[in-house]
Scaffold this motif. Structure first.
Motif, mmCIF file in Angstrom:
data_model
loop_
_atom_site.group_PDB
_atom_site.id
_atom_site.type_symbol
_atom_site.label_atom_id
_atom_site.label_comp_id
_atom_site.label_asym_id
_atom_site.label_seq_id
_atom_site.Cartn_x
_atom_site.Cartn_y
_atom_site.Cartn_z
ATOM 1 N N ARG A 86 89.179 19.594 65.779
ATOM 2 C CA ARG A 86 90.056 18.924 64.814
ATOM 3 C C ARG A 86 90.516 19.889 63.713
ATOM 4 N NH1 ARG A 86 91.361 13.566 66.528
ATOM 5 N NH2 ARG A 86 89.764 13.149 68.082
ATOM 6 N N VAL A 87 89.634 20.772 63.288
ATOM 7 C CA VAL A 87 90.023 21.773 62.290
ATOM 8 C C VAL A 87 91.058 22.717 62.898
ATOM 9 C CG1 VAL A 87 89.236 23.751 60.921
ATOM 10 C CG2 VAL A 87 87.908 21.624 60.924
ATOM 11 N N ALA A 88 90.858 23.104 64.148
ATOM 12 C CA ALA A 88 91.839 23.952 64.831
ATOM 13 C C ALA A 88 93.196 23.245 64.905
ATOM 14 C CB ALA A 88 91.342 24.322 66.222
ATOM 15 N N TRP A 89 93.171 21.940 65.187
ATOM 16 C CA TRP A 89 94.420 21.176 65.213
ATOM 17 C C TRP A 89 95.099 21.233 63.841
ATOM 18 C CZ3 TRP A 89 96.413 17.355 62.257
ATOM 19 C CH2 TRP A 89 97.601 16.789 62.704
ATOM 20 N N ALA A 90 94.319 21.008 62.782
ATOM 21 C CA ALA A 90 94.879 21.007 61.428
ATOM 22 C C ALA A 90 95.488 22.366 61.084
ATOM 23 C CB ALA A 90 93.807 20.625 60.413
ATOM 24 N N LYS A 91 94.818 23.435 61.488
ATOM 25 C CA LYS A 91 95.355 24.777 61.227
ATOM 26 C C LYS A 91 96.655 25.009 61.995
ATOM 27 C CE LYS A 91 91.103 27.191 60.033
ATOM 28 N NZ LYS A 91 90.196 28.287 60.396
ATOM 29 N N ALA A 92 96.704 24.532 63.216
ATOM 30 C CA ALA A 92 97.893 24.723 64.052
ATOM 31 C C ALA A 92 99.040 23.805 63.644
ATOM 32 C CB ALA A 92 97.542 24.494 65.520
ATOM 33 N N HIS A 93 98.746 22.733 62.937
ATOM 34 C CA HIS A 93 99.746 21.750 62.507
ATOM 35 C C HIS A 93 99.681 21.607 60.985
ATOM 36 C CE1 HIS A 93 98.906 20.753 66.728
ATOM 37 N NE2 HIS A 93 100.192 20.457 66.772
ATOM 38 N N ASP A 94 99.846 22.715 60.304
ATOM 39 C CA ASP A 94 99.632 22.769 58.859
ATOM 40 C C ASP A 94 100.494 21.769 58.090
ATOM 41 O OD1 ASP A 94 98.223 24.134 56.664
ATOM 42 O OD2 ASP A 94 100.257 24.712 56.067
ATOM 43 N N GLU A 95 101.763 21.675 58.399
ATOM 44 C CA GLU A 95 102.641 20.760 57.653
ATOM 45 C C GLU A 95 102.256 19.309 57.916
ATOM 46 O OE1 GLU A 95 105.377 19.248 55.066
ATOM 47 O OE2 GLU A 95 104.546 21.266 55.226
ATOM 48 N N GLU A 96 101.973 18.972 59.150
ATOM 49 C CA GLU A 96 101.551 17.609 59.486
ATOM 50 C C GLU A 96 100.226 17.274 58.784
ATOM 51 O OE1 GLU A 96 101.092 14.961 63.556
ATOM 52 O OE2 GLU A 96 101.864 17.004 63.674
ATOM 53 N N ALA A 97 99.308 18.229 58.756
ATOM 54 C CA ALA A 97 98.024 18.037 58.084
ATOM 55 C C ALA A 97 98.224 17.857 56.581
ATOM 56 C CB ALA A 97 97.103 19.219 58.363
ATOM 57 N N ARG A 98 99.149 18.609 56.002
ATOM 58 C CA ARG A 98 99.444 18.488 54.580
ATOM 59 C C ARG A 98 99.987 17.093 54.254
ATOM 60 N NH1 ARG A 98 103.112 18.042 51.279
ATOM 61 N NH2 ARG A 98 104.807 18.222 52.767
ATOM 62 N N VAL A 99 100.826 16.566 55.124
ATOM 63 C CA VAL A 99 101.381 15.220 54.926
ATOM 64 C C VAL A 99 100.278 14.166 55.015
ATOM 65 C CG1 VAL A 99 102.925 13.477 55.926
ATOM 66 C CG2 VAL A 99 103.717 15.838 55.642
ATOM 67 N N ILE A 100 99.383 14.310 55.971
ATOM 68 C CA ILE A 100 98.251 13.376 56.099
ATOM 69 C C ILE A 100 97.409 13.412 54.830
ATOM 70 C CG2 ILE A 100 96.084 12.915 57.335
ATOM 71 C CD1 ILE A 100 97.541 13.927 59.894
ATOM 72 N N ALA A 101 97.113 14.612 54.332
ATOM 73 C CA ALA A 101 96.325 14.744 53.098
ATOM 74 C C ALA A 101 97.044 14.091 51.924
ATOM 75 C CB ALA A 101 96.051 16.218 52.811
ATOM 76 N N ALA A 102 98.348 14.301 51.820
ATOM 77 C CA ALA A 102 99.122 13.710 50.717
ATOM 78 C C ALA A 102 99.134 12.192 50.802
ATOM 79 C CB ALA A 102 100.551 14.259 50.721
ATOM 80 N N HIS A 103 99.304 11.651 52.010
ATOM 81 C CA HIS A 103 99.283 10.191 52.183
ATOM 82 C C HIS A 103 97.909 9.626 51.819
ATOM 83 C CE1 HIS A 103 102.855 10.146 55.211
ATOM 84 N NE2 HIS A 103 103.255 10.198 53.962
ATOM 85 N N GLY A 104 96.860 10.323 52.244
ATOM 86 C CA GLY A 104 95.506 9.874 51.936
ATOM 87 C C GLY A 104 95.232 9.874 50.443
ATOM 88 N N ALA A 105 95.652 10.949 49.765
ATOM 89 C CA ALA A 105 95.421 11.038 48.320
ATOM 90 C C ALA A 105 96.210 9.968 47.569
ATOM 91 C CB ALA A 105 95.794 12.427 47.821
ATOM 92 N N ALA A 106 97.449 9.750 47.972
ATOM 93 C CA ALA A 106 98.272 8.733 47.300
ATOM 94 C C ALA A 106 97.657 7.349 47.470
ATOM 95 C CB ALA A 106 99.697 8.761 47.854
ATOM 96 N N LEU A 107 97.231 7.031 48.677
ATOM 97 C CA LEU A 107 96.605 5.727 48.907
ATOM 98 C C LEU A 107 95.303 5.611 48.122
ATOM 99 C CD1 LEU A 107 96.462 3.008 50.410
ATOM 100 C CD2 LEU A 107 95.156 4.198 52.161
ATOM 101 N N ALA A 108 94.501 6.650 48.137
ATOM 102 C CA ALA A 108 93.213 6.614 47.447
ATOM 103 C C ALA A 108 93.385 6.415 45.950
ATOM 104 C CB ALA A 108 92.434 7.898 47.720
ATOM 105 N N ARG A 109 94.364 7.079 45.363
ATOM 106 C CA ARG A 109 94.572 6.932 43.923
ATOM 107 C C ARG A 109 94.935 5.496 43.556
ATOM 108 N NH1 ARG A 109 97.657 12.297 44.372
ATOM 109 N NH2 ARG A 109 95.946 13.778 44.100
ATOM 110 N N GLU A 110 95.547 4.796 44.474
ATOM 111 C CA GLU A 110 95.879 3.385 44.235
ATOM 112 C C GLU A 110 94.708 2.475 44.627
ATOM 113 O OE1 GLU A 110 98.913 0.140 46.108
ATOM 114 O OE2 GLU A 110 99.721 2.139 45.700
#
Length: 134
Positions: A86-110
């Motif tokens: 899964r970490v290898a996937w995240a490294k290979a799909h950096d922009e997609e992983a960044r979007v997932i992290a941003a969505h997670g953080a936005a939801l968590a803050r709410e």
């Protein structure tokens, strides 16, 4: 923490007041692994790191059901046997992983806000109250 405790920890080399606190240092991490059934997920999710979360079912609490795999975090097997993949996937799909992290953080803050947690507590109290009336 009291000054006395801070002085003791500093003397022992366990605390360096000139260094950022552990939570601040962890928020600098690109990836974070949630491994336990504690409240750490609440603050971990509010940073901008990509969360890797085992699907053990251990984590429970107000707002956690709102987090969806591949939308807000990267799911892992309960035994973490797929963590490297899964970490290898995240490294290979950096922009997609960044979007997932941003969505997670936005939801968590709410979902993990003070107001949301108080609302959840109110709902729990209402449910317990209904049980007690029966």
């Amino acid at each position: 923490m009291s000054d006395e405790v801070a002085a003791l920890l500093t003397r022992r080399g366990w605390l360096d007041l000139d260094e950022p606190q552990l939570m601040e240092r962890q928020f600098r991490a690109k990836y974070l692994l949630v491994t336990d059934d504690s409240d750490r997920i609440y603050w971990m999710a509010t940073g901008n790191s990509l969360l890797f979360l085992p699907s053990s079912g251990m984590l429970r609490g107000c707002g956690l059901r709102a987090l969806q795999p591949w939308q807000h975090f990267i799911p892992l097997k309960p035994d973490l046997s797929d963590a490297l993949e899964r970490v290898a996937w995240a490294k290979a799909h950096d922009e997609e992983a960044r979007v997932i992290a941003a969505h997670g953080a936005a939801l968590a803050r709410e979902a993990f806000s003070h107001e949301a947690q108080l609302f959840c507590l109110l709902r729990v109290i209402q449910e317990v109250s209904a049980w007690l009336k029966d």
